[in-house]
Motif scaffolding. Structure first.
Motif, PDB file in Angstrom:
ATOM      1  N   SER A   1       0.826  -1.214   0.000  1.00  0.00           N
ATOM      2  CA  SER A   1       0.000   0.000   0.000  1.00  0.00           C
ATOM      3  C   SER A   1       0.859   1.263   0.000  1.00  0.00           C
ATOM      4  O   SER A   1       0.395   2.342  -0.353  1.00  0.00           O
ATOM      5  CB  SER A   1      -0.925   0.000   1.222  1.00  0.00           C
ATOM      6  OG  SER A   1      -0.168  -0.119   2.420  1.00  0.00           O
ATOM      7  N   ASP A   2       2.127   1.134   0.393  1.00  0.00           N
ATOM      8  CA  ASP A   2       3.051   2.271   0.426  1.00  0.00           C
ATOM      9  C   ASP A   2       3.629   2.508  -0.971  1.00  0.00           C
ATOM     10  O   ASP A   2       4.434   1.707  -1.465  1.00  0.00           O
ATOM     11  CB  ASP A   2       4.176   1.987   1.428  1.00  0.00           C
ATOM     12  CG  ASP A   2       5.156   3.156   1.540  1.00  0.00           C
ATOM     13  OD1 ASP A   2       4.919   4.196   0.888  1.00  0.00           O
ATOM     14  OD2 ASP A   2       6.151   3.006   2.274  1.00  0.00           O
ATOM     15  N   PRO A   3       3.268   3.591  -1.653  1.00  0.00           N
ATOM     16  CA  PRO A   3       3.748   3.811  -3.033  1.00  0.00           C
ATOM     17  C   PRO A   3       5.243   4.075  -3.105  1.00  0.00           C
ATOM     18  O   PRO A   3       5.847   3.927  -4.169  1.00  0.00           O
ATOM     19  CB  PRO A   3       2.945   5.025  -3.498  1.00  0.00           C
ATOM     20  CG  PRO A   3       2.589   5.755  -2.241  1.00  0.00           C
ATOM     21  CD  PRO A   3       2.388   4.692  -1.204  1.00  0.00           C
ATOM     22  N   MET A   4       5.883   4.462  -1.995  1.00  0.00           N
ATOM     23  CA  MET A   4       7.308   4.772  -1.999  1.00  0.00           C
ATOM     24  C   MET A   4       8.135   3.675  -1.339  1.00  0.00           C
ATOM     25  O   MET A   4       9.337   3.826  -1.160  1.00  0.00           O
ATOM     26  CB  MET A   4       7.555   6.107  -1.265  1.00  0.00           C
ATOM     27  CG  MET A   4       6.852   7.301  -1.909  1.00  0.00           C
ATOM     28  SD  MET A   4       7.268   7.476  -3.672  1.00  0.00           S
ATOM     29  CE  MET A   4       8.993   7.908  -3.538  1.00  0.00           C
ATOM     30  N   GLY A   5       7.494   2.564  -0.983  1.00  0.00           N
ATOM     31  CA  GLY A   5       8.209   1.485  -0.313  1.00  0.00           C
ATOM     32  C   GLY A   5       8.822   0.500  -1.296  1.00  0.00           C
ATOM     33  O   GLY A   5       9.034   0.805  -2.475  1.00  0.00           O
ATOM     34  N   CYS A   6       9.109  -0.705  -0.812  1.00  0.00           N
ATOM     35  CA  CYS A   6       9.688  -1.761  -1.634  1.00  0.00           C
ATOM     36  C   CYS A   6       8.586  -2.499  -2.385  1.00  0.00           C
ATOM     37  O   CYS A   6       7.596  -2.916  -1.790  1.00  0.00           O
ATOM     38  CB  CYS A   6      10.463  -2.747  -0.757  1.00  0.00           C
ATOM     39  SG  CYS A   6      11.936  -2.038   0.003  1.00  0.00           S
TER      40      CYS A   6
ATOM     41  N   PHE B   1      13.233  -7.374  -4.892  1.00  0.00           N
ATOM     42  CA  PHE B   1      12.394  -6.195  -4.719  1.00  0.00           C
ATOM     43  C   PHE B   1      13.136  -4.978  -5.274  1.00  0.00           C
ATOM     44  O   PHE B   1      14.356  -4.996  -5.449  1.00  0.00           O
ATOM     45  CB  PHE B   1      12.092  -5.957  -3.238  1.00  0.00           C
ATOM     46  CG  PHE B   1      11.039  -6.866  -2.655  1.00  0.00           C
ATOM     47  CD1 PHE B   1       9.784  -6.373  -2.330  1.00  0.00           C
ATOM     48  CD2 PHE B   1      11.304  -8.215  -2.429  1.00  0.00           C
ATOM     49  CE1 PHE B   1       8.818  -7.198  -1.786  1.00  0.00           C
ATOM     50  CE2 PHE B   1      10.348  -9.038  -1.886  1.00  0.00           C
ATOM     51  CZ  PHE B   1       9.100  -8.534  -1.565  1.00  0.00           C
ATOM     52  N   ILE B   2      12.369  -3.924  -5.502  1.00  0.00           N
ATOM     53  CA  ILE B   2      12.965  -2.649  -5.899  1.00  0.00           C
ATOM     54  C   ILE B   2      12.395  -1.549  -5.008  1.00  0.00           C
ATOM     55  O   ILE B   2      11.199  -1.518  -4.725  1.00  0.00           O
ATOM     56  CB  ILE B   2      12.702  -2.322  -7.385  1.00  0.00           C
ATOM     57  CG1 ILE B   2      13.437  -1.039  -7.774  1.00  0.00           C
ATOM     58  CG2 ILE B   2      11.217  -2.216  -7.683  1.00  0.00           C
ATOM     59  CD1 ILE B   2      13.428  -0.775  -9.277  1.00  0.00           C
ATOM     60  N   ASN B   3      13.271  -0.699  -4.509  1.00  0.00           N
ATOM     61  CA  ASN B   3      12.826   0.440  -3.723  1.00  0.00           C
ATOM     62  C   ASN B   3      12.462   1.577  -4.681  1.00  0.00           C
ATOM     63  O   ASN B   3      13.288   2.021  -5.482  1.00  0.00           O
ATOM     64  CB  ASN B   3      13.932   0.890  -2.761  1.00  0.00           C
ATOM     65  CG  ASN B   3      13.474   2.008  -1.861  1.00  0.00           C
ATOM     66  OD1 ASN B   3      13.582   3.183  -2.200  1.00  0.00           O
ATOM     67  ND2 ASN B   3      12.935   1.640  -0.697  1.00  0.00           N
ATOM     68  N   VAL B   4      11.218   2.021  -4.612  1.00  0.00           N
ATOM     69  CA  VAL B   4      10.700   2.988  -5.574  1.00  0.00           C
ATOM     70  C   VAL B   4      11.458   4.313  -5.508  1.00  0.00           C
ATOM     71  O   VAL B   4      11.762   4.927  -6.535  1.00  0.00           O
ATOM     72  CB  VAL B   4       9.195   3.218  -5.352  1.00  0.00           C
ATOM     73  CG1 VAL B   4       8.677   4.303  -6.295  1.00  0.00           C
ATOM     74  CG2 VAL B   4       8.429   1.921  -5.555  1.00  0.00           C
ATOM     75  N   SER B   5      11.779   4.745  -4.319  1.00  0.00           N
ATOM     76  CA  SER B   5      12.407   6.066  -4.178  1.00  0.00           C
ATOM     77  C   SER B   5      13.859   6.079  -4.626  1.00  0.00           C
ATOM     78  O   SER B   5      14.355   7.071  -5.165  1.00  0.00           O
ATOM     79  CB  SER B   5      12.302   6.546  -2.722  1.00  0.00           C
ATOM     80  OG  SER B   5      12.951   5.632  -1.858  1.00  0.00           O
ATOM     81  N   THR B   6      14.587   4.974  -4.421  1.00  0.00           N
ATOM     82  CA  THR B   6      16.018   4.936  -4.775  1.00  0.00           C
ATOM     83  C   THR B   6      16.314   4.090  -6.005  1.00  0.00           C
ATOM     84  O   THR B   6      17.432   4.128  -6.518  1.00  0.00           O
ATOM     85  CB  THR B   6      16.841   4.379  -3.596  1.00  0.00           C
ATOM     86  OG1 THR B   6      16.485   2.999  -3.392  1.00  0.00           O
ATOM     87  CG2 THR B   6      16.581   5.168  -2.325  1.00  0.00           C
ATOM     88  N   GLN B   7      15.331   3.307  -6.465  1.00  0.00           N
ATOM     89  CA  GLN B   7      15.498   2.379  -7.589  1.00  0.00           C
ATOM     90  C   GLN B   7      16.564   1.318  -7.302  1.00  0.00           C
ATOM     91  O   GLN B   7      17.147   0.734  -8.220  1.00  0.00           O
ATOM     92  CB  GLN B   7      15.864   3.142  -8.875  1.00  0.00           C
ATOM     93  CG  GLN B   7      14.751   4.035  -9.400  1.00  0.00           C
ATOM     94  CD  GLN B   7      13.507   3.219  -9.775  1.00  0.00           C
ATOM     95  OE1 GLN B   7      13.549   2.375 -10.651  1.00  0.00           O
ATOM     96  NE2 GLN B   7      12.395   3.485  -9.082  1.00  0.00           N
TER      97      GLN B   7
END
Length: 261
Positions: A141-146, A224-230
């Motif tokens: 649910s966190d758009p900026m999470g993993c 996984f990919i972290n959305v904020s840091t890619q």
């Protein structure tokens, strides 16, 4: 599996003209894991179908045949917490774990089933047992999470097994007032199942990544990919165990009997 099916088809095509009967089996099986397996997985609920041919003449109390079964030992959804740079992300993970088995078997009855209400028997079987698990990872649910790069992860393993046990058939038509015997028998049995080592996931004590104990089992990793840091990285979503197949099998069902005319 192909060998077992070929044997069964061969028996079907070459039934002796003096064969006494064919029996169709259908039953529910409760598989209770034993020893190391009991610590890691829940009971296995299966449905089985099969067939038995009774041999002719003085061997009429001996039957041989095939049985196929499929079942499930886990179906659950949990929210797992994964950390990246000390920032937590809650990800829903679905676990579905199933089994499939196929065997050839022999059964020996101690009494004539047409003349006794309860007929005890012993049986032995051997075949292949398959464990497979499907892990489906949802977007958090966190758009900026993993976010998972792999939506599904499958583990699949099988082993040869053998089993032996005791049981009894109940013939309800013995006390029936009808002249014609009913073709339906009740069937109850208990078997011990033993096989080689196989891999399976721990579904009895699912944990968050940071709670996994590396001594208990091998971690299953998913990218996984972290959305904020890619940043692409891996998280543990399950633990894979390896132990011998050990099950106590309790079965109850019905038999449809087809007599030779």
């Amino acid at each position: 599996m192909k060998i077992i099916a070929a044997i069964f088809i061969g028996c079907f095509l070459n039934v002796d003209a003096n064969s006494q009967s064919f029996k169709f089996l259908g039953n529910y099986s409760l598989g209770l894991p034993q020893q190391q397996m009991a610590k890691n997985i829940q009971a296995i609920h299966s449905f089985n179908i099969g067939g038995l041919y009774s041999l002719p003449n003085h061997l009429k109390n001996l039957s041989v045949g095939l049985e196929l079964g499929c079942g499930i030992y886990a179906y659950k959804k949990i929210d797992q917490t994964f950390y990246f740079d000390a920032n937590p992300t809650v990800v829903p993970v679905n676990y579905s774990s199933s089994v499939f088995n196929a065997n050839i078997q022999a059964r020996y009855q101690f009494l004539d089933e047409n003349n006794h209400l309860i007929v005890p028997y012993i049986n032995a079987k051997a075949g292949s047992y398959n464990f497979y698990s499907d892990i489906s990872i949802e977007d958090p649910s966190d758009p900026m999470g993993c976010h998972p790069l792999e939506k599904k992860k499958l583990i699949n393993d099988n082993t040869f097994y053998w089993g032996a046990g005791v049981g009894f058939q109940i013939n309800p038509s013995i006390h029936s007032k009808r002249q014609k015997k009913l073709p339906v028998l009740l069937d109850v049995s208990m078997n011990t199942i033993r096989g080689g080592n196989l891999d399976y996931i721990n579904t009895k004590h699912l944990k968050d990544e940071q709670d996994f104990n590396p001594v208990d089992g091998k971690p299953m990793l998913v990218k996984f990919i972290n959305v904020s840091t890619q940043d692409v990285h891996e998280h543990k979503v399950a633990q894979v165990y390896n132990s011998p197949l050990r099950i106590l099998e309790i079965k109850a069902g019905v038999i449809l009997k087809f007599e030779k005319l």
